[in-house]
Design a protein around this motif. Sequence first.
Motif, PDB file in Angstrom:
ATOM      1  N   MET A 155      38.542  48.035  50.567  1.00  0.00           N
ATOM      2  CA  MET A 155      38.098  47.611  51.895  1.00  0.00           C
ATOM      3  C   MET A 155      38.424  48.681  52.916  1.00  0.00           C
ATOM      4  SD  MET A 155      39.033  44.043  53.774  1.00  0.00           S
ATOM      5  CE  MET A 155      40.783  44.415  53.840  1.00  0.00           C
ATOM      6  N   ASP A 156      37.441  49.120  53.662  1.00  0.00           N
ATOM      7  CA  ASP A 156      37.731  50.093  54.708  1.00  0.00           C
ATOM      8  C   ASP A 156      37.032  49.688  55.990  1.00  0.00           C
ATOM      9  OD1 ASP A 156      35.322  52.569  53.476  1.00  0.00           O
ATOM     10  OD2 ASP A 156      35.107  50.534  54.231  1.00  0.00           O
ATOM     11  N   MET A 157      37.221  50.462  57.008  1.00  0.00           N
ATOM     12  CA  MET A 157      36.716  50.076  58.311  1.00  0.00           C
ATOM     13  C   MET A 157      35.195  49.954  58.308  1.00  0.00           C
ATOM     14  SD  MET A 157      38.803  49.054  60.324  1.00  0.00           S
ATOM     15  CE  MET A 157      38.555  49.033  62.083  1.00  0.00           C
ATOM     16  N   GLU A 158      34.521  50.792  57.542  1.00  0.00           N
ATOM     17  CA  GLU A 158      33.063  50.719  57.511  1.00  0.00           C
ATOM     18  C   GLU A 158      32.605  49.370  56.974  1.00  0.00           C
ATOM     19  OE1 GLU A 158      31.727  53.094  59.728  1.00  0.00           O
ATOM     20  OE2 GLU A 158      30.196  52.122  58.508  1.00  0.00           O
ATOM     21  N   GLU A 159      33.250  48.932  55.893  1.00  0.00           N
ATOM     22  CA  GLU A 159      32.892  47.632  55.313  1.00  0.00           C
ATOM     23  C   GLU A 159      33.170  46.517  56.295  1.00  0.00           C
ATOM     24  OE1 GLU A 159      34.111  48.818  50.762  1.00  0.00           O
ATOM     25  OE2 GLU A 159      34.835  46.930  51.581  1.00  0.00           O
ATOM     26  N   ILE A 160      34.310  46.626  56.959  1.00  0.00           N
ATOM     27  CA  ILE A 160      34.670  45.581  57.915  1.00  0.00           C
ATOM     28  C   ILE A 160      33.660  45.574  59.061  1.00  0.00           C
ATOM     29  CG2 ILE A 160      36.456  44.744  59.476  1.00  0.00           C
ATOM     30  CD1 ILE A 160      38.516  45.920  57.682  1.00  0.00           C
ATOM     31  N   LYS A 161      33.199  46.757  59.420  1.00  0.00           N
ATOM     32  CA  LYS A 161      32.205  46.837  60.484  1.00  0.00           C
ATOM     33  C   LYS A 161      30.929  46.107  60.064  1.00  0.00           C
ATOM     34  CE  LYS A 161      30.716  50.350  63.782  1.00  0.00           C
ATOM     35  NZ  LYS A 161      30.631  51.796  64.047  1.00  0.00           N
ATOM     36  N   GLN A 162      30.553  46.284  58.791  1.00  0.00           N
ATOM     37  CA  GLN A 162      29.374  45.560  58.285  1.00  0.00           C
ATOM     38  C   GLN A 162      29.587  44.065  58.431  1.00  0.00           C
ATOM     39  OE1 GLN A 162      26.790  47.108  57.413  1.00  0.00           O
ATOM     40  NE2 GLN A 162      27.649  49.149  57.198  1.00  0.00           N
ATOM     41  N   THR A 163      30.763  43.642  57.981  1.00  0.00           N
ATOM     42  CA  THR A 163      31.090  42.223  58.097  1.00  0.00           C
ATOM     43  C   THR A 163      30.967  41.762  59.534  1.00  0.00           C
ATOM     44  OG1 THR A 163      32.702  42.539  56.344  1.00  0.00           O
ATOM     45  CG2 THR A 163      32.846  40.493  57.601  1.00  0.00           C
ATOM     46  N   PHE A 164      31.456  42.592  60.437  1.00  0.00           N
ATOM     47  CA  PHE A 164      31.391  42.228  61.850  1.00  0.00           C
ATOM     48  C   PHE A 164      29.948  42.004  62.280  1.00  0.00           C
ATOM     49  CE2 PHE A 164      31.819  42.094  66.273  1.00  0.00           C
ATOM     50  CZ  PHE A 164      31.058  43.089  66.863  1.00  0.00           C
ATOM     51  N   PHE A 165      29.051  42.892  61.888  1.00  0.00           N
ATOM     52  CA  PHE A 165      27.661  42.736  62.333  1.00  0.00           C
ATOM     53  C   PHE A 165      27.003  41.516  61.696  1.00  0.00           C
ATOM     54  CE2 PHE A 165      27.101  45.855  65.376  1.00  0.00           C
ATOM     55  CZ  PHE A 165      27.656  47.060  64.978  1.00  0.00           C
ATOM     56  N   VAL A 166      27.384  41.235  60.460  1.00  0.00           N
ATOM     57  CA  VAL A 166      26.863  40.004  59.848  1.00  0.00           C
ATOM     58  C   VAL A 166      27.341  38.795  60.650  1.00  0.00           C
ATOM     59  CG1 VAL A 166      27.052  38.503  57.842  1.00  0.00           C
ATOM     60  CG2 VAL A 166      26.675  40.936  57.520  1.00  0.00           C
ATOM     61  N   GLU A 167      28.614  38.833  61.018  1.00  0.00           N
ATOM     62  CA  GLU A 167      29.137  37.718  61.802  1.00  0.00           C
ATOM     63  C   GLU A 167      28.461  37.643  63.162  1.00  0.00           C
ATOM     64  OE1 GLU A 167      33.475  36.596  60.239  1.00  0.00           O
ATOM     65  OE2 GLU A 167      33.433  38.162  61.769  1.00  0.00           O
ATOM     66  N   CYS A 168      28.138  38.791  63.735  1.00  0.00           N
ATOM     67  CA  CYS A 168      27.443  38.790  65.026  1.00  0.00           C
ATOM     68  C   CYS A 168      26.136  38.015  64.920  1.00  0.00           C
ATOM     69  CB  CYS A 168      27.131  40.222  65.478  1.00  0.00           C
ATOM     70  SG  CYS A 168      28.509  40.989  66.340  1.00  0.00           S
ATOM     71  N   GLU A 169      25.424  38.221  63.812  1.00  0.00           N
ATOM     72  CA  GLU A 169      24.169  37.497  63.642  1.00  0.00           C
ATOM     73  C   GLU A 169      24.419  36.002  63.670  1.00  0.00           C
ATOM     74  OE1 GLU A 169      21.972  40.461  64.075  1.00  0.00           O
ATOM     75  OE2 GLU A 169      21.013  38.547  63.587  1.00  0.00           O
ATOM     76  N   GLU A 170      25.448  35.592  62.954  1.00  0.00           N
ATOM     77  CA  GLU A 170      25.783  34.169  62.921  1.00  0.00           C
ATOM     78  C   GLU A 170      26.152  33.677  64.309  1.00  0.00           C
ATOM     79  OE1 GLU A 170      27.599  34.544  58.418  1.00  0.00           O
ATOM     80  OE2 GLU A 170      28.927  33.994  60.065  1.00  0.00           O
ATOM     81  N   GLN A 171      26.941  34.458  65.009  1.00  0.00           N
ATOM     82  CA  GLN A 171      27.352  34.049  66.349  1.00  0.00           C
ATOM     83  C   GLN A 171      26.148  33.962  67.272  1.00  0.00           C
ATOM     84  OE1 GLN A 171      30.126  32.928  66.728  1.00  0.00           O
ATOM     85  NE2 GLN A 171      31.605  34.005  65.471  1.00  0.00           N
ATOM     86  N   LEU A 172      25.256  34.929  67.172  1.00  0.00           N
ATOM     87  CA  LEU A 172      24.078  34.914  68.038  1.00  0.00           C
ATOM     88  C   LEU A 172      23.223  33.682  67.754  1.00  0.00           C
ATOM     89  CD1 LEU A 172      23.168  38.702  67.937  1.00  0.00           C
ATOM     90  CD2 LEU A 172      23.840  37.408  69.960  1.00  0.00           C
ATOM     91  N   ALA A 173      23.158  33.299  66.479  1.00  0.00           N
ATOM     92  CA  ALA A 173      22.394  32.102  66.142  1.00  0.00           C
ATOM     93  C   ALA A 173      23.044  30.863  66.749  1.00  0.00           C
ATOM     94  CB  ALA A 173      22.278  31.957  64.628  1.00  0.00           C
ATOM     95  N   GLU A 174      24.357  30.796  66.640  1.00  0.00           N
ATOM     96  CA  GLU A 174      25.097  29.686  67.251  1.00  0.00           C
ATOM     97  C   GLU A 174      24.865  29.659  68.754  1.00  0.00           C
ATOM     98  OE1 GLU A 174      26.513  27.368  64.652  1.00  0.00           O
ATOM     99  OE2 GLU A 174      27.651  27.203  66.495  1.00  0.00           O
ATOM    100  N   LEU A 175      24.898  30.838  69.329  1.00  0.00           N
ATOM    101  CA  LEU A 175      24.724  30.966  70.770  1.00  0.00           C
ATOM    102  C   LEU A 175      23.364  30.418  71.192  1.00  0.00           C
ATOM    103  CD1 LEU A 175      25.545  32.091  73.547  1.00  0.00           C
ATOM    104  CD2 LEU A 175      24.704  34.312  72.820  1.00  0.00           C
ATOM    105  N   GLU A 176      22.340  30.879  70.498  1.00  0.00           N
ATOM    106  CA  GLU A 176      20.982  30.452  70.830  1.00  0.00           C
ATOM    107  C   GLU A 176      20.850  28.950  70.656  1.00  0.00           C
ATOM    108  OE1 GLU A 176      18.050  32.673  71.036  1.00  0.00           O
ATOM    109  OE2 GLU A 176      16.575  31.063  71.098  1.00  0.00           O
ATOM    110  N   SER A 177      21.357  28.493  69.537  1.00  0.00           N
ATOM    111  CA  SER A 177      21.244  27.075  69.227  1.00  0.00           C
ATOM    112  C   SER A 177      21.943  26.219  70.284  1.00  0.00           C
ATOM    113  CB  SER A 177      21.814  26.886  67.827  1.00  0.00           C
ATOM    114  OG  SER A 177      22.227  25.615  67.617  1.00  0.00           O
ATOM    115  N   GLY A 178      23.130  26.632  70.667  1.00  0.00           N
ATOM    116  CA  GLY A 178      23.871  25.888  71.680  1.00  0.00           C
ATOM    117  C   GLY A 178      23.191  25.928  73.032  1.00  0.00           C
ATOM    118  N   LEU A 179      22.670  27.098  73.399  1.00  0.00           N
ATOM    119  CA  LEU A 179      22.007  27.207  74.697  1.00  0.00           C
ATOM    120  C   LEU A 179      20.749  26.353  74.738  1.00  0.00           C
ATOM    121  CD1 LEU A 179      22.390  31.001  75.554  1.00  0.00           C
ATOM    122  CD2 LEU A 179      23.521  29.065  76.633  1.00  0.00           C
ATOM    123  N   LEU A 180      20.049  26.293  73.599  1.00  0.00           N
ATOM    124  CA  LEU A 180      18.852  25.451  73.561  1.00  0.00           C
ATOM    125  C   LEU A 180      19.214  23.987  73.745  1.00  0.00           C
ATOM    126  CD1 LEU A 180      16.785  27.147  70.728  1.00  0.00           C
ATOM    127  CD2 LEU A 180      16.311  27.135  73.168  1.00  0.00           C
TER     128      LEU A 180
END
Lengths: 732, 100, 121
Positions: A1-26
């Motif tokens: 595990m290195d920072m690059e992999e963790i960064k990938q994980t972060f962006f995947v999580e961002c997608e999930e968060q953005l979906a939650e965000l949109e869903s909640g705002l709707l």
Amino acid sequence: MDMEEIKQTFFVECEEQLAELESGLLEMEAGEADSETVNAVFRAVHSIKGGAGAFQLEQLVSFAHVFETLLDLIRGDELEASADVVRVLLRAADVLSDLVNAARDGTEADESVWQPMKAELDQFINSNGDTSPSGAESAEDEVPVQDGPDEFGFEPIPISLDMFETEDDEAAGEYTVRFRPTRELFQSASEPLFILRELSGMGMATIECDTSNVPTLDAFDPTASYLGWTITIRGVENKDSLHEPFDFVEDQCELEITAIASGEATGALEEVSEDDLSPPVLEEIVTSPAEIEVEVAADAEMADEPKVQAQVSDAPAKVAEPSKQSANAAPATIRVDLERVDRLINLVGELVVNQAMLSQRVVEAGLTETSSVMMGLDELEQLTREIQDSVMAIRAQPVKTLLQRMSRVVREAADATGKIVRLRTEGESTEIDKTVIERLADPLTHMIRNAVDHGLEMPEKRSKAEKSEEGTIELSAAHRSGRVVIEIKDDGAGINRDKVRSIAVEKGLIGADAQLSDNEIDNLIFLPGFSTATEVSNLSGRGVGMDVVKRSIQALGGRISISSRPGHGSTFTMSLPLTLAVLDGMVVTVGGQTLVVPLTAIVETLKPKNSDVHNMGCDAAVVAVRDSFVPLIEVSEKLAFGEERTNPSDGVIILVETDEGKQNALLVDSIQDQRQVVIKSLEVSYGHIPGVAAATILGDGRVALILDVGELVQHVPGSSLNSDQPMMLEAS
Amino acid sequence: MTESTMAAEVIKLPEVLDLNALEALHTELLSKRGVHLELDASAVSGLGAQGLQLLLSASETWRLDQKSFTVSGAGDEFVSAVSMMGVDADVLCLDGEEHE
Amino acid sequence: MSKTILTVDDSRAMRDMLKMALSDAGYDVVQAEDGVHGLEVLEGEAPDVIITDINMPRMDGFGFMEAVREDQRLRSVPILVLTTEFSPEKKQRARDAGATGWIVKPFDSEKLITAIRRVAA
């Protein structure tokens, strides 16, 4: 595990968060949100900001910070989430999404978009700062010095006396630190040993402990604090650094840091020397500031704080509260590499083929139907199907994110065209294979944009027609008879049939005197070459015609059609297979070869008589089917399988229908069987073959090509486009 | 004069001297007042300020009661913690040194 | 015997980062995804330090810390909160809930380890 992999994980999580965000705002937009929704929305942005900070994505952090601040005001009930505000939040969410994507792709986000958005958010925050929340008392009201939530005008800094020291003293780098914990320090699970350890590491230190307050055992309270320390430390460059070890406990102890040379301790603690250290007095002096601080802080809590969201009882896994639960309370999930899933699906596909082959060989070996081997094989077939279904389901995902993405498309399209549009979605939980979902995004986007741009009228026109100014687009997904059906329905003006017809004639797509039913006219829009420069608007762009959309859907093994009512609106209906990996087909023989015709395209099969077939000139023939004539296509000839031509009366006709409802008759030698086959793509290893969709391996081990009916009927060599149209001649 | 002929009672200290352990120890110590006492610290992994102050209290109490009080078997961590916290080893009679 | 740290954070990226930094420093790491999960893990064993985020679904950091402190067994375990900003009220709130100290995000390994060593061996 290195920072690059963790960064990938972060962006995947961002997608999930953005979906939650949109869903909640709707939900907030629809007025269906409760405090949990608002909290989830806040957390989504907060989370993105936190992670972004760790990866030093400055722009993202600064935008997210402002966004989060505004959301914090809303969740703290300091700002009302009115319709206007929610609209702004939705736009901000779009901008945030763009910033995340830019950060992930390493590109620059459009400053002309996000800077003004950020400023707009700032404005909401600042204009709100002037108005105190009604009813709730805020800290600022209590304390005279009020600059904003962070300022008490009071800091629980230890009463240090450095202001009276001379410069010389500081330069010497010798200090005396007096440290006496209160019981609160221990209550917070702090440990003086580690603090002393850190301090002594900062220079040359001598530590003395004052044990004079330690009582005998009978008066001893294990939770009290009886010890104090005097640390003499040399070689310290920066006096302020001496406060660091006490960072967590500054308000939980008496702390005095003085430079040695001065020796004079002036200020509030002047009269206090080591000998005079009497705990009650000291505690009074030192705890009173702490008390004030606590008091003020307590008042600051009067704004709503997120309540504990679950009761901790004997069964901590039980989450019991009335408010809405976020998707995190959903069934346990694990993350799996898509590659692994694909491999599994492939293997299962091979399993199906193998099982079919086995069955075939057993049959050829001449075993009777009722033998135990055959029965065993039947069971095996059942089991294999079940495994296949289960495996397919792994890749199946709810279309929710796809549908949600469309709401942004609607927002932007409405903004660009000046129309007022509302998107309603249904069937978010309908599950489709992940790859299908991904390939649906573009066609859906085009269709939605089209619906907004061409389908819906301008608000004034709508109200003149006694419709509400706000147009509605209904987007729904559902499972129907083994397929997924997606509908886009708008309540606009419907297809302008005259205009469509004249454009088609103009473009030479139909003859000027062709007689078409209303439905046939509607479906003309799917023809290649239909969309023109006159169709270009702000948003549809060039050349993105419905024919491109149709081909995308067909490439997925799906069908698309349209129905329209003038003045009331249009409905696009798409039907897609549940998965791209298998197909129900009819196995036929053509020119000695075995082919598979997808069942979805088949209307019926016929045994023609020679008298039903009529030649229409060079290489074009039709066959009479009940009241109409249908173009006849000799498949072996079409695919150039050889010289042998099938005599119609010797063969079988398979009547197929393309998605526009166009019918053709495919002439094949014979029909073998109907079964489910595993689709194997040829494109990767070989390339695209016109008329051929893919291939499969049959039970006997032979390879069979799967026909692409749509292409097959289009690809009429040597004839113009006109002859592809159904010629609805009356049977004489 | 301490009655050094009497055998000391031994309390074995637990590995972790957190507040829970110290409260229990405090109670136990109170019940052992009046006898020569040895605290076996060989299992102790670390010592903090709260533990130290209890030991100091016990040590002083035993001194006033004129009974012997020693701490035996103190490991490196224990000893260096006492030292870091600025207390002399002999105040606690580490290494079993009796005091008058 | 190496020390064990329980990290509680709903972001997998954050958990990964903490684990990387803490493992490199020689700590054993146990993870939880939110407050509820954290309490479940704590039923099994008491770590030497707890690091928790504040904003989490199901049960936030404050709720989690309060529950931890209610458990007599865990009253002396130091708890560090992870947070992106720390105003005096937030500090007090964390303090009231039972926090020992805090780590401000974004953190670097050094800050993280310093904070841990300030409250534990």
